[in-house]
Design an enzyme around this catalytic site. Sequence first.
Site, PDB file in Angstrom:
ATOM      1  N   ASP A 104       0.822  -1.133   0.098  1.00  0.00           N
ATOM      2  CA  ASP A 104       0.012  -0.045  -0.063  1.00  0.00           C
ATOM      3  C   ASP A 104       0.706   1.227   0.076  1.00  0.00           C
ATOM      4  O   ASP A 104       2.109   1.228   0.317  1.00  0.00           O
ATOM      5  CB  ASP A 104      -1.033   0.066   1.343  1.00  0.00           C
ATOM      6  CG  ASP A 104      -1.646  -1.189   1.304  1.00  0.00           C
ATOM      7  OD1 ASP A 104      -2.140  -1.848   0.541  1.00  0.00           O
ATOM      8  OD2 ASP A 104      -2.097  -1.249   2.508  1.00  0.00           O
TER       9      ASP A 104
HETATM   10  N1  URA Z   1      -1.148  -5.782   4.022  1.00  0.00           N
HETATM   11  C1  URA Z   1      -1.562  -4.580   4.062  1.00  0.00           C
HETATM   12  O1  URA Z   1      -2.640  -4.467   4.411  1.00  0.00           O
HETATM   13  N2  URA Z   1      -0.967  -3.593   3.275  1.00  0.00           N
HETATM   14  C2  URA Z   1       0.139  -3.782   2.596  1.00  0.00           C
HETATM   15  O2  URA Z   1       0.722  -3.132   1.988  1.00  0.00           O
HETATM   16  C3  URA Z   1       0.703  -5.451   2.424  1.00  0.00           C
HETATM   17  C4  URA Z   1       0.150  -6.272   3.211  1.00  0.00           C
END
Ligand code: URA
Length: 232
Positions: A104
């Site tokens: 993310d």
């Molecule tokens: N899980 C998440 O919530 N975000 C990420 O970036 C990776 C795994």
Amino acid sequence: MERLDKFLSDSGAGTRSQVKLLLKAGRVSVDGKPEKDPGKKIEPGKNLVFLDGAPMGGYQRRVVIMNKPAGFVTATEDSVEKTVMELLPEQMRHWDLKPVGRLDKQTEGLLLFTNDGDLLHRLISPKKEVPKIYYARHEGTASPEDVQSFAAGLTLRDGTECLPALLEPIGPGESRVTVREGKYHQVRRMMASRNMTVLYLERIQEGNLTLSGLPRGQVRELTEKELLSIEP
Ligand code: URA
């Protein structure tokens, strides 16, 4: 046999259109003779191709590791946000790299890139079960019941079922989480389903790979030993 412009581009000489300009400028030779035709057929490994006197090797598999900072989206292009591709050094921008899975925008840490489509699919397939380990700071503190519910395979608030995962409390508001799949916002949503809103998230390990001292925002190619460790 393959086209000279493709061979040069695969060698990291530039995009197809950049390569055409190099050819036009007379900077390329094949078997010692200047060559300007982008469509000329050559046999990799047999014909000797040089750019500005440097030998060109054709396609090479590339696997790159990044310590992603917050604030960049995992995408090859985005009209609004800054992308992780912008963090790649100039030389790597010609390697046709794709991110392996996704972090993310606000998540930091280990992100791989490769130009090998087969490897990419092997690494992101939940069937291969490559464990991904995250460090999370969050609201609340993980209880034995939370650990048990992760281990049993929990159900997210929207009904999505998750594979069994490992939740390891480190201290108040801090945990390590190991998952073997990569659903959208997976760790954040798993933690939220147990009332532990994630405040900070970092991927610290994928399979046997760790960042091993790579500074935030930096990128490097995997070592030979690391490459062997990611082969299933
Ligand atoms: N899980 C998440 O919530 N975000 C990420 O970036 C990776 C795994």
